[in-house]
Design a protein around this motif. Structure first.
Motif: not given
Length: 582
Positions: A346-352, A381, A462
């Motif tokens: 479920k991770a988006d760029k911020t979470t990554q 999240i 990515d």
């Protein structure tokens, strides 16, 4: 006999006697009576009994991560309180010095003890039957209630029928309440109810899609047994997750929750540093203290720094058999780690970016909810951050302020699972784009270093990588190494070897293609950001260790050598080609 030889014999004899006198390490044993009677090593947690009695709560819920001693502590409570308790089990333990408490409470109560950790099923009917079997098993354990006339005939008939019958949901919901009443009538004493791993049926139901049905069943069972039950002395429940009161504990006002953020009872689940040091000293393993701390310490419960007991005991036992044994991710391997998978998916760029910080040993700040319904896990999240915290994948470094916690990955073991799951997540995403991955792999035998570098840079952007922090360089290098191997393994007809003997050393990655083109890759991490310098050093190492010659001896017609350097999400690839075989 020479004096030196005699001293060695005496030393050896003392060592053998010491080994014989050592208690067995209780790997996988969660029964308190068995540990004490069979003389297994036991770290004294009977202080929990004193704390529980001195801070009375009608219904007490302890939430801790799995494998932190919850079941053993519940078994200890049963052995202490249950009618006919064996006092010898507690000889020499801290609770035995509490004379007044022992006199008043030890062996004075009927006890119901259920463990719900095995209630799993692919559908509700199967899980419901498993739950009823657990309850029936406790009825069968208490069938001494049928042996005299203290119970009325209808009570005995009712009790007997419940030991064998398949019943309705409403009967299941009434069963524990009924059992407390029957026990009270028989003993003339209120009942202590112990329910271990109360949230496992809900967790499994959530995973398999029948959460609402199971929540309704558990809500009815707990509601009747715990709410305004005049036959209940007190209840203790344990679990990993504090499920929202509104979800299954509706209307329960006599509810006392103790979680990983609470100072009270903070040393009663898991091992403290002093307890681990004593265990290591008792088994002559003091030199492994730093390794064990790096891998298995780092959890913070209340104000206490805590080790995972499952890991410590597993590794200590392995070291006794093999002093050179390497630490392993024992705790991680007892679960499928579905929460981490769910989180990373479920991770988006911020979470990554935040995950990169954590893997690199940095601290992130998050608002944490300590009570959730399972249905809320996927709504945000942010809720998954909370679950990772309460289940032990993350821990706190500082006390909360306004609900904000400073979170870190607790130790090397948990960091490994994050990295492994990220690699798996990355592999699935990249392999799904077959045209892109084919172009990337084709560039290696073609000697197209520019394409490899450009595409690697895109993949790094990515993906989730490792930040440039205090984490050791070899750990950072391993991350990139694993990522590259995963990409190359998409070519099923390539022989890919990692860290294998080659030439006069061990090369990072070697590839042999069906066309008999050999590829040798050496990776470096540029701590100072100087990628070109590290690439050249990688190529020099290939030449010095004769990695290319090793592939030529295996029948490769030509060998292409790549030096690769990484820094954060930057990379450089330099290629050199060995002369063709004559």
């Amino acid at each position: 006999m020479k004096a030196g030889s005699a001293q060695k014999d005496v030393s050896r004899l003392r060592k053998e006697i010491s080994q014989m006198l050592r208690r067995k390490l209780p790997v996988g044993i969660e029964d308190f009576e068995e540990i004490r009677k069979e003389e297994f090593y036991y770290i004294d947690k009977t202080g929990l009994i004193r704390e529980l009695l001195n801070n009375w709560g009608k219904v007490n819920l302890f939430t801790r991560p799995r494998r932190f001693g919850k079941t053993l502590n519940m078994s200890m409570l049963k052995c202490f309180f249950e009618t006919g308790a064996d006092e010898t089990l507690f000889e020499g333990l801290s609770i035995s010095r509490e004379k007044a408490l022992c006199e008043k409470y030890m062996g004075k109560f009927p006890v119901i003890f259920l463990s719900l950790k095995g209630v799993d099923g692919l559908d509700f009917e199967n899980a419901r039957d498993m739950l009823w079997e657990v309850i029936q098993k406790e009825f069968r354990r208490l069938q001494y209630l049928l042996q005299d006339e203290r119970l009325s005939k209808p009570d005995r008939e009712n009790f007997s029928s419940l030991m064998t019958a398949r019943v309705s949901d409403s009967v299941i919901q009434k069963s524990l309440s009924l059992l407390t009443e029957i026990l009270y009538r028989y003993h003339g004493q209120k009942v202590i109810l112990l329910i271990d791993e109360y949230d496992v049926p809900l967790d499994k139901a959530f995973q398999h899609g029948y959460y609402e049905e199971m929540a309704a069943l558990i809500r009815g069972l707990f509601g009747q047994a715990l709410k305004t039950n005049e036959f209940l002395q007190f209840a203790v429940l344990t679990g990993c997750l504090r499920v929202s009161k509104e979800s299954i504990f509706t209307g329960l006002n006599n509810f006392d929750v103790n979680s990983i953020v609470d100072v009270e009872h903070d040393e009663q689940f898991g091992f403290t540093d002093s307890e681990v040091q004593k265990l290591l000293a008792d088994y002559g393993l003091e030199e492994k203290a730093d390794v064990i701390k790096d891998w298995y310490d780092g959890y913070r419960f209340g104000d206490a720094s805590i080790y995972c007991p499952w890991d410590v005991i597993k590794y200590a036992k392995k070291l006794l058999a093999d002093p050179c044994a390497e630490p392993e991710a024992f705790w991680i391997n007892t679960s499928g780690n579905e929460l981490v998978k769910r989180f990373i998916d479920k991770a988006d760029k911020t979470t990554q970016d935040e995950i990169e910080c954590l893997i690199a040993g940095e601290v992130i700040e998050k608002a944490v909810r300590l009570d959730l319904t399972y249905n809320e896990l996927d709504t945000s999240i942010e809720n998954l951050w909370s679950v990772l915290f309460t289940t032990g994948y993350l821990t706190q470094t500082d006390r909360a302020a306004g609900g904000i916690y400073k979170l870190v990955i607790p130790n090397r073991e948990v960091r490994e699972v994050f990295v492994l799951q990220i690699k798996e997540w990355f592999r699935k995403i990249t392999l799904a784009d077959t045209a892109r991955i084919q172009r990337f792999c084709a560039a290696f035998p073609a000697g197209d270093a520019a394409t490899i570098q450009d595409m690697l840079h895109d993949y790094l952007w990515d993906s989730i990588s490792v930040r440039d922090t205090a984490v050791r360089s070899d750990r950072k290098e391993n991350f990139y190494h694993g990522m590259l191997v995963g990409l190359l393994q998409s070519r099923e007809n390539w022989l890919i070897q990692s860290n294998t003997e080659n030439g006069e050393g061990y090369s990072d990655i070697t590839v042999c293609t069906p066309e008999r083109t050999g590829i040798v890759i050496e990776l470096k991490y540029a701590d100072d950001g100087n990628l070109e310098k590290e690439c050249l050093q990688a190529l020099e190492q290939i030449e010095k260790k004769k990695y290319a010659a090793g592939l030529q001896h295996r029948g490769m017609k030509k060998v292409i050598r790549y030096g690769m350097a990484f820094w954060k999400k930057e990379c450089m690839v330099v290629m050199a080609q060995a002369p063709d075989q004559p």
